[in-house]
Write a protein that holds these residues in place. Sequence first.
Motif, PDB file in Angstrom:
ATOM      1  N   ALA A  50       0.749  -1.080   0.110  1.00  0.00           N
ATOM      2  CA  ALA A  50      -0.156   0.116  -0.112  1.00  0.00           C
ATOM      3  C   ALA A  50       0.790   1.233   0.022  1.00  0.00           C
ATOM      4  CB  ALA A  50      -0.874  -0.022   1.142  1.00  0.00           C
ATOM      5  N   ASP A  51       2.044   1.180   0.438  1.00  0.00           N
ATOM      6  CA  ASP A  51       3.057   2.155   0.256  1.00  0.00           C
ATOM      7  C   ASP A  51       3.802   2.484  -0.891  1.00  0.00           C
ATOM      8  OD1 ASP A  51       2.740   2.702   3.178  1.00  0.00           O
ATOM      9  OD2 ASP A  51       4.019   1.071   3.860  1.00  0.00           O
ATOM     10  N   LEU A  52       3.643   1.626  -1.661  1.00  0.00           N
ATOM     11  CA  LEU A  52       4.364   1.677  -2.992  1.00  0.00           C
ATOM     12  C   LEU A  52       4.544   2.851  -3.760  1.00  0.00           C
ATOM     13  CD1 LEU A  52       6.383  -0.414  -4.694  1.00  0.00           C
ATOM     14  CD2 LEU A  52       4.461  -0.935  -6.042  1.00  0.00           C
ATOM     15  N   GLU A  53       3.468   3.330  -4.125  1.00  0.00           N
ATOM     16  CA  GLU A  53       3.503   4.604  -4.805  1.00  0.00           C
ATOM     17  C   GLU A  53       4.314   5.742  -4.285  1.00  0.00           C
ATOM     18  OE1 GLU A  53       2.824   5.053  -8.123  1.00  0.00           O
ATOM     19  OE2 GLU A  53       2.692   2.882  -8.147  1.00  0.00           O
ATOM     20  N   HIS A  54       3.944   5.761  -2.798  1.00  0.00           N
ATOM     21  CA  HIS A  54       4.867   6.773  -1.883  1.00  0.00           C
ATOM     22  C   HIS A  54       6.263   6.550  -1.911  1.00  0.00           C
ATOM     23  CE1 HIS A  54       1.248   8.916  -0.297  1.00  0.00           C
ATOM     24  NE2 HIS A  54       0.640   7.493  -0.054  1.00  0.00           N
ATOM     25  N   TRP A  77      11.072  -2.230  -5.888  1.00  0.00           N
ATOM     26  CA  TRP A  77      10.623  -2.045  -4.617  1.00  0.00           C
ATOM     27  C   TRP A  77       9.565  -3.054  -4.092  1.00  0.00           C
ATOM     28  CZ3 TRP A  77      12.928   0.713  -0.818  1.00  0.00           C
ATOM     29  CH2 TRP A  77      13.548   1.741  -1.036  1.00  0.00           C
ATOM     30  N   ALA A  78       8.569  -3.353  -4.958  1.00  0.00           N
ATOM     31  CA  ALA A  78       7.494  -4.492  -4.658  1.00  0.00           C
ATOM     32  C   ALA A  78       8.321  -5.963  -4.418  1.00  0.00           C
ATOM     33  CB  ALA A  78       6.577  -4.670  -6.004  1.00  0.00           C
ATOM     34  N   PRO A 130      10.854 -12.234   1.871  1.00  0.00           N
ATOM     35  CA  PRO A 130      11.115 -12.481   3.419  1.00  0.00           C
ATOM     36  C   PRO A 130      12.451 -12.664   3.830  1.00  0.00           C
ATOM     37  CG  PRO A 130      11.204 -14.563   1.809  1.00  0.00           C
ATOM     38  CD  PRO A 130      10.673 -13.594   0.887  1.00  0.00           C
ATOM     39  N   HIS A 131      13.591 -12.148   2.873  1.00  0.00           N
ATOM     40  CA  HIS A 131      14.976 -12.066   3.086  1.00  0.00           C
ATOM     41  C   HIS A 131      15.295 -10.582   3.244  1.00  0.00           C
ATOM     42  CE1 HIS A 131      14.953 -16.457   2.479  1.00  0.00           C
ATOM     43  NE2 HIS A 131      14.244 -16.160   1.481  1.00  0.00           N
ATOM     44  N   LYS A 132      14.279  -9.676   2.796  1.00  0.00           N
ATOM     45  CA  LYS A 132      14.665  -8.442   2.908  1.00  0.00           C
ATOM     46  C   LYS A 132      13.890  -7.541   3.809  1.00  0.00           C
ATOM     47  CE  LYS A 132      16.602  -8.389  -1.825  1.00  0.00           C
ATOM     48  NZ  LYS A 132      16.323  -8.192  -3.252  1.00  0.00           N
ATOM     49  N   ARG A 133      14.404  -6.453   4.108  1.00  0.00           N
ATOM     50  CA  ARG A 133      13.388  -5.333   4.872  1.00  0.00           C
ATOM     51  C   ARG A 133      13.360  -4.268   4.569  1.00  0.00           C
ATOM     52  NH1 ARG A 133      15.297  -5.665  11.394  1.00  0.00           N
ATOM     53  NH2 ARG A 133      14.860  -7.996  10.905  1.00  0.00           N
ATOM     54  N   VAL A 134      12.260  -3.779   4.349  1.00  0.00           N
ATOM     55  CA  VAL A 134      12.034  -2.300   3.804  1.00  0.00           C
ATOM     56  C   VAL A 134      11.153  -1.515   4.904  1.00  0.00           C
ATOM     57  CG1 VAL A 134      10.842  -0.784   1.998  1.00  0.00           C
ATOM     58  CG2 VAL A 134      11.827  -3.138   1.480  1.00  0.00           C
ATOM     59  N   LEU A 135      11.655  -0.458   5.236  1.00  0.00           N
ATOM     60  CA  LEU A 135      11.297   0.421   6.206  1.00  0.00           C
ATOM     61  C   LEU A 135      10.921   1.825   5.907  1.00  0.00           C
ATOM     62  CD1 LEU A 135      13.836  -0.511   9.160  1.00  0.00           C
ATOM     63  CD2 LEU A 135      11.546  -1.291   8.976  1.00  0.00           C
ATOM     64  N   CYS A 136       9.933   2.264   6.336  1.00  0.00           N
ATOM     65  CA  CYS A 136       9.264   3.664   6.042  1.00  0.00           C
ATOM     66  C   CYS A 136       9.568   4.218   7.308  1.00  0.00           C
ATOM     67  CB  CYS A 136       7.884   3.729   5.815  1.00  0.00           C
ATOM     68  SG  CYS A 136       7.302   3.100   4.203  1.00  0.00           S
ATOM     69  N   ALA A 137       9.868   5.666   7.189  1.00  0.00           N
ATOM     70  CA  ALA A 137      10.246   6.559   8.487  1.00  0.00           C
ATOM     71  C   ALA A 137       9.068   7.407   8.245  1.00  0.00           C
ATOM     72  CB  ALA A 137      11.523   7.321   8.277  1.00  0.00           C
ATOM     73  N   THR A 138       8.353   7.591   9.221  1.00  0.00           N
ATOM     74  CA  THR A 138       7.001   8.526   9.111  1.00  0.00           C
ATOM     75  C   THR A 138       7.033   9.414  10.077  1.00  0.00           C
ATOM     76  OG1 THR A 138       5.691   7.090  10.560  1.00  0.00           O
ATOM     77  CG2 THR A 138       5.756   6.518   8.091  1.00  0.00           C
ATOM     78  N   VAL A 139       6.526  10.725   9.927  1.00  0.00           N
ATOM     79  CA  VAL A 139       6.460  11.671  10.833  1.00  0.00           C
ATOM     80  C   VAL A 139       4.925  12.070  10.764  1.00  0.00           C
ATOM     81  CG1 VAL A 139       6.837  14.181  11.404  1.00  0.00           C
ATOM     82  CG2 VAL A 139       8.808  12.600  10.595  1.00  0.00           C
ATOM     83  N   VAL A 170       8.333   9.873   5.223  1.00  0.00           N
ATOM     84  CA  VAL A 170       9.381  11.130   4.707  1.00  0.00           C
ATOM     85  C   VAL A 170      10.898  10.292   4.416  1.00  0.00           C
ATOM     86  CG1 VAL A 170       8.534  12.718   6.274  1.00  0.00           C
ATOM     87  CG2 VAL A 170       9.968  11.172   7.450  1.00  0.00           C
ATOM     88  N   GLY A 171      10.901   9.229   4.695  1.00  0.00           N
ATOM     89  CA  GLY A 171      12.139   8.426   4.444  1.00  0.00           C
ATOM     90  C   GLY A 171      11.708   7.067   4.331  1.00  0.00           C
ATOM     91  N   VAL A 172      12.847   6.196   3.380  1.00  0.00           N
ATOM     92  CA  VAL A 172      12.668   4.772   3.294  1.00  0.00           C
ATOM     93  C   VAL A 172      14.197   4.189   3.355  1.00  0.00           C
ATOM     94  CG1 VAL A 172      12.740   4.922   0.782  1.00  0.00           C
ATOM     95  CG2 VAL A 172      11.564   2.949   1.796  1.00  0.00           C
TER      96      VAL A 172
END
Length: 176
Positions: free
Chosen positions: A13-17, A53-54, A60-69, A74-76
């Motif tokens: 759901a975050d993909l476009e952002h 990104w998708a 299962p072997h990678k980690r994608v994190l979003c930074a939010t304010v 605001v970051g990935v």
Amino acid sequence: MNDPVVTRYATLADLEHVIDLHTRARLAYYQAGGLTADAVQGPAVREAQRTGWAEAIESPHKRVLCATVGDDIVGVAAMGPPLAPTPDTSRAGQLYQIHVVPGRWGNGIGSVLHAAFVDYLTEADLPLGIIEVWERNTRALGFYARHGWRPDGGSRPGPESSRHLFLRLDPAASLR
């Protein structure tokens, strides 16, 4: 009162952002390094970003994190096993990328994402972090140097006769 920077796992759901943020950050640092917008964006690049990104978000072997304010991404950051394993990186985790919205650079968002990468190394019991950084991205090179990363002497070709430099992080040494 400023909202804190919070990290969470990215979802589809975050993909476009995530793609938009990646594009904005990428344009800023490549243009600062002397490339034109046409050299770093276009439909083929956007489709490759979408696919990459998708796949990373679903892996299962990678980690994608979003930074939010607040409610804003605001970051990935993306991390996982080395993309090009070599004998001396079998016990390494790779920080594939950190991107922060250009208008928010210098506000600690990248440092929060970097700390999440160091946590990933600790949780996975990996004694080494690796990353590639474009040699003309002096802002990123300074950021990583401040966080204990050191060049390992290796590189690979980059755009317009430039190089991507290989850096290493020993998390135990950077905590001393």
